[in-house]
Design an enzyme around this catalytic site. Sequence first.
Site, PDB file in Angstrom:
ATOM      1  N   ASP A   1      28.576 120.870  42.573  1.00  0.00           N
ATOM      2  CA  ASP A   1      29.237 121.877  43.593  1.00  0.00           C
ATOM      3  C   ASP A   1      28.971 122.709  43.084  1.00  0.00           C
ATOM      4  OD1 ASP A   1      30.513 119.789  44.861  1.00  0.00           O
ATOM      5  OD2 ASP A   1      32.544 120.628  42.939  1.00  0.00           O
TER       6      ASP A   1
ATOM      7  N   GLU B   1      34.323 117.926  53.089  1.00  0.00           N
ATOM      8  CA  GLU B   1      34.145 118.736  52.467  1.00  0.00           C
ATOM      9  C   GLU B   1      33.829 119.867  52.357  1.00  0.00           C
ATOM     10  OE1 GLU B   1      35.783 117.065  48.981  1.00  0.00           O
ATOM     11  OE2 GLU B   1      34.297 115.867  48.790  1.00  0.00           O
TER      12      GLU B   1
END
Length: 321
Positions: free
Chosen positions: A34, A200
């Site tokens: 991420d 997401e």
Amino acid sequence: MYRLLSVASVPLLASLVHGYADPGACSGVCTTHDPGLIRRESDGTYFLFSTGNKISYVSASSIEGPWTSVGSMLPDGSSIDLDGNDDLWAPDVSYVDGLYYVYYAVSTFGSQDSAIGLATSETMEYGSWTDHGSTGIASSSAKIYNAIDPNLIYADGTYYINFGSFWDDIYQVPMKSTPTAAASSSYNLAYDPSGTHAEEGSYMFQYGDYYYLFYSAGICCGYDTSMPASGEEYHIKVCRSTSPTGDFVDSDGTACTDGGGTMVLESHGEVYGPGGQGVYDDPNLGPVLYYHYMNTTIGYADSDAQFGWNTIDFSSGWPVV
């Protein structure tokens, strides 16, 4: 009927997808998850933030590296009183009025007991960060969204945070003029009505007349113990709108709130499960899509995830890498 694939079969399947450039070069500490990328205003040093180790981060003189470890952004964890406050996720970094803002998520895997926090620094040097705790963006099992994966954008004089993961997917909330706290209630930007609603990690980027809503779809993690069916692993999609606050559609005109989404990057060659993406407008390279991925020659554990980046071609009106 779905079936699990052996790890050995993945490179063969990935090689059947053509047309994507290989990730740009990376040297030094290239493991990340991420990622959040920024270049320091004062001297051009790049900083790359990552899920884990209370937001670990590295720095380099070039996007190619060599990346060297700086340490943990918040070595004492977050002041947010939730499980997971010592295992922070999904950093998003921006430069706001002379300060570097890093939004982060506090949660545990599969839980809606989540909140989005904020830390700031003038320099991004180790030990310089101030934790401001919660932004007021939070969720519980009573909500229809999950308050993780934050992303800040400034558009038309207003700051917004985009966020969300599974449940009802991607949401947006306007922020106060100094974007330390939410200013009003949130609303939906993207939703996949099928399956587990696996969207997401949204990231919004303005280019030309459009706002592009990038997001990760599919299964993110745990490939070393449970390999998804082909095509169900992480991949990156996009919708666009002339407004930052809604009416996003894909290249076929399907609404992003009704399962729309145009593929930007998926497994190919030695790249498996790209996602957790952002976009950085590099002064030398132009718009760059950055992300994490599994290099099939290295491994499939979450800790094996590598930093990937590609320049983006917007000439068609849609991002191509």
